[in-house]
Design a protein around this motif. Structure first.
Motif, PDB file in Angstrom:
ATOM      1  N   GLU A 187      45.860  59.600  31.577  1.00 47.49           N
ATOM      2  CA  GLU A 187      46.604  59.639  30.317  1.00 47.49           C
ATOM      3  C   GLU A 187      46.635  58.248  29.672  1.00 47.49           C
ATOM      4  OE1 GLU A 187      48.451  61.051  27.105  1.00 47.49           O
ATOM      5  OE2 GLU A 187      47.730  62.300  28.751  1.00 47.49           O
ATOM      6  N   LEU A 188      46.806  57.219  30.479  1.00 44.98           N
ATOM      7  CA  LEU A 188      46.797  55.857  29.941  1.00 44.98           C
ATOM      8  C   LEU A 188      45.426  55.497  29.381  1.00 44.98           C
ATOM      9  CD1 LEU A 188      48.865  54.001  32.676  1.00 44.98           C
ATOM     10  CD2 LEU A 188      49.575  54.481  30.322  1.00 44.98           C
ATOM     11  N   ALA A 225      52.675  47.959  35.636  1.00 44.48           N
ATOM     12  CA  ALA A 225      53.017  49.032  36.571  1.00 44.48           C
ATOM     13  C   ALA A 225      51.965  49.101  37.669  1.00 44.48           C
ATOM     14  CB  ALA A 225      53.088  50.364  35.837  1.00 44.48           C
ATOM     15  N   HIS A 226      52.389  49.440  38.858  1.00 46.51           N
ATOM     16  CA  HIS A 226      51.493  49.658  39.986  1.00 46.51           C
ATOM     17  C   HIS A 226      51.482  51.164  40.245  1.00 46.51           C
ATOM     18  CE1 HIS A 226      51.180  45.395  40.963  1.00 46.51           C
ATOM     19  NE2 HIS A 226      52.438  45.337  40.554  1.00 46.51           N
ATOM     20  N   ILE A 227      50.315  51.788  40.052  1.00 44.49           N
ATOM     21  CA  ILE A 227      50.199  53.240  40.180  1.00 44.49           C
ATOM     22  C   ILE A 227      49.283  53.548  41.352  1.00 44.49           C
ATOM     23  CG2 ILE A 227      49.495  55.360  39.021  1.00 44.49           C
ATOM     24  CD1 ILE A 227      49.958  53.818  36.356  1.00 44.49           C
ATOM     25  N   ASP A 228      49.753  54.394  42.250  1.00 45.24           N
ATOM     26  CA  ASP A 228      48.968  54.803  43.415  1.00 45.24           C
ATOM     27  C   ASP A 228      48.005  55.910  42.986  1.00 45.24           C
ATOM     28  OD1 ASP A 228      47.942  55.445  45.858  1.00 45.24           O
ATOM     29  OD2 ASP A 228      49.818  56.193  46.705  1.00 45.24           O
ATOM     30  N   THR A 229      46.726  55.574  42.855  1.00 42.49           N
ATOM     31  CA  THR A 229      45.734  56.557  42.407  1.00 42.49           C
ATOM     32  C   THR A 229      45.199  57.415  43.539  1.00 42.49           C
ATOM     33  OG1 THR A 229      43.980  54.909  42.579  1.00 42.49           O
ATOM     34  CG2 THR A 229      45.016  55.182  40.424  1.00 42.49           C
ATOM     35  N   SER A 230      45.751  57.263  44.744  1.00 43.78           N
ATOM     36  CA  SER A 230      45.326  58.133  45.832  1.00 43.78           C
ATOM     37  C   SER A 230      46.037  59.485  45.768  1.00 43.78           C
ATOM     38  CB  SER A 230      45.577  57.464  47.192  1.00 43.78           C
ATOM     39  OG  SER A 230      46.961  57.295  47.399  1.00 43.78           O
ATOM     40  N   ILE A 240      45.974  50.822  22.746  1.00 42.34           N
ATOM     41  CA  ILE A 240      47.245  50.150  23.017  1.00 42.34           C
ATOM     42  C   ILE A 240      47.457  49.838  24.494  1.00 42.34           C
ATOM     43  CG2 ILE A 240      48.411  51.058  20.986  1.00 42.34           C
ATOM     44  CD1 ILE A 240      49.697  53.175  22.781  1.00 42.34           C
ATOM     45  N   VAL A 241      46.566  50.325  25.359  1.00 44.70           N
ATOM     46  CA  VAL A 241      46.732  50.131  26.799  1.00 44.70           C
ATOM     47  C   VAL A 241      45.543  49.340  27.340  1.00 44.70           C
ATOM     48  CG1 VAL A 241      46.849  51.298  29.037  1.00 44.70           C
ATOM     49  CG2 VAL A 241      48.031  52.273  27.079  1.00 44.70           C
ATOM     50  N   GLU A 242      45.833  48.330  28.139  1.00 42.35           N
ATOM     51  CA  GLU A 242      44.793  47.563  28.816  1.00 42.35           C
ATOM     52  C   GLU A 242      44.990  47.757  30.310  1.00 42.35           C
ATOM     53  OE1 GLU A 242      43.639  42.957  29.672  1.00 42.35           O
ATOM     54  OE2 GLU A 242      44.630  43.431  27.790  1.00 42.35           O
ATOM     55  N   ILE A 243      43.990  48.336  30.974  1.00 45.63           N
ATOM     56  CA  ILE A 243      44.087  48.601  32.404  1.00 45.63           C
ATOM     57  C   ILE A 243      43.294  47.532  33.142  1.00 45.63           C
ATOM     58  CG2 ILE A 243      43.512  50.218  34.252  1.00 45.63           C
ATOM     59  CD1 ILE A 243      43.944  52.475  32.251  1.00 45.63           C
ATOM     60  N   GLU A 244      43.938  46.885  34.095  1.00 47.38           N
ATOM     61  CA  GLU A 244      43.296  45.878  34.930  1.00 47.38           C
ATOM     62  C   GLU A 244      43.195  46.421  36.347  1.00 47.38           C
ATOM     63  OE1 GLU A 244      45.515  42.294  34.757  1.00 47.38           O
ATOM     64  OE2 GLU A 244      45.235  42.046  32.596  1.00 47.38           O
ATOM     65  N   ASN A 245      42.014  46.338  36.896  1.00 54.53           N
ATOM     66  CA  ASN A 245      41.803  46.732  38.283  1.00 54.53           C
ATOM     67  C   ASN A 245      41.475  45.481  39.079  1.00 54.53           C
ATOM     68  OD1 ASN A 245      42.143  49.490  37.923  1.00 54.53           O
ATOM     69  ND2 ASN A 245      40.053  49.753  37.239  1.00 54.53           N
ATOM     70  N   PRO A 246      42.467  44.859  39.706  1.00 54.30           N
ATOM     71  CA  PRO A 246      42.191  43.636  40.455  1.00 54.30           C
ATOM     72  C   PRO A 246      41.335  43.923  41.685  1.00 54.30           C
ATOM     73  CG  PRO A 246      44.424  44.370  40.864  1.00 54.30           C
ATOM     74  CD  PRO A 246      43.850  45.272  39.806  1.00 54.30           C
ATOM     75  N   MET A 247      40.617  42.904  42.111  1.00 50.97           N
ATOM     76  CA  MET A 247      39.808  43.034  43.323  1.00 50.97           C
ATOM     77  C   MET A 247      40.735  43.264  44.509  1.00 50.97           C
ATOM     78  SD  MET A 247      36.576  42.697  42.690  1.00 50.97           S
ATOM     79  CE  MET A 247      35.898  42.222  44.253  1.00 50.97           C
ATOM     80  N   PRO A 248      40.385  44.182  45.400  1.00 48.58           N
ATOM     81  CA  PRO A 248      41.209  44.387  46.600  1.00 48.58           C
ATOM     82  C   PRO A 248      41.211  43.133  47.470  1.00 48.58           C
ATOM     83  CG  PRO A 248      39.320  45.898  46.556  1.00 48.58           C
ATOM     84  CD  PRO A 248      39.242  45.056  45.343  1.00 48.58           C
ATOM     85  N   ILE A 249      42.363  42.818  48.024  1.00 51.65           N
ATOM     86  CA  ILE A 249      42.529  41.632  48.862  1.00 51.65           C
ATOM     87  C   ILE A 249      42.581  42.074  50.322  1.00 51.65           C
ATOM     88  CG2 ILE A 249      44.003  39.654  49.390  1.00 51.65           C
ATOM     89  CD1 ILE A 249      42.761  39.557  46.605  1.00 51.65           C
ATOM     90  N   GLY A 250      41.782  41.417  51.152  1.00 53.27           N
ATOM     91  CA  GLY A 250      41.745  41.730  52.580  1.00 53.27           C
ATOM     92  C   GLY A 250      42.899  41.101  53.323  1.00 53.27           C
ATOM     93  N   GLU A 251      42.954  41.345  54.633  1.00 56.88           N
ATOM     94  CA  GLU A 251      44.030  40.816  55.462  1.00 56.88           C
ATOM     95  C   GLU A 251      43.998  39.291  55.536  1.00 56.88           C
ATOM     96  OE1 GLU A 251      43.722  42.724  59.234  1.00 56.88           O
ATOM     97  OE2 GLU A 251      44.299  44.672  58.450  1.00 56.88           O
ATOM     98  N   ASP A 252      42.815  38.691  55.324  1.00 56.98           N
ATOM     99  CA  ASP A 252      42.698  37.237  55.377  1.00 56.98           C
ATOM    100  C   ASP A 252      43.074  36.570  54.061  1.00 56.98           C
ATOM    101  OD1 ASP A 252      40.593  38.124  53.882  1.00 56.98           O
ATOM    102  OD2 ASP A 252      39.038  37.136  55.071  1.00 56.98           O
ATOM    103  N   GLY A 253      43.461  37.365  53.057  1.00 62.78           N
ATOM    104  CA  GLY A 253      43.876  36.827  51.770  1.00 62.78           C
ATOM    105  C   GLY A 253      42.739  36.594  50.792  1.00 62.78           C
ATOM    106  N   LEU A 254      41.506  36.866  51.216  1.00 55.56           N
ATOM    107  CA  LEU A 254      40.338  36.712  50.354  1.00 55.56           C
ATOM    108  C   LEU A 254      39.948  38.062  49.766  1.00 55.56           C
ATOM    109  CD1 LEU A 254      38.223  34.388  52.673  1.00 55.56           C
ATOM    110  CD2 LEU A 254      39.591  33.721  50.689  1.00 55.56           C
TER     111      LEU A 254
END
Length: 70
Positions: A20-21, A5-10, A27-41
């Protein structure tokens, strides 16, 4: 079954859902991926210590005084 799921935390409701998760870590694994810039990096992130060092340096440049020692 694994659900992604993609949850908007703003928003308050999004933060409440994530809190809550987080209460169910067995039973829940939360992944916070690195933010991607406009250049794709991945965007550069800073630790709290690095942020405060930059703040103190800027204040020192502005006021001309080493504020860490006051």
């Amino acid at each position: 079954m694994i659900v992604t799921a993609h949850i908007d935390t703003s928003t308050a409701k999004g933060r409440k859902i994530v809190q809550e998760l987080e209460r169910n870590k067995n039973i829940v694994e939360i992944e916070n991926p690195m933010p991607i810039g406009e250049d794709g990096l991945p965007e550069k992130t800073y630790s709290v210590e690095e942020s405060f060092d930059k703040l103190w340096d800027k204040m020192e440049d502005h006021y001309g005084v080493e504020l860490r020692k006051l």
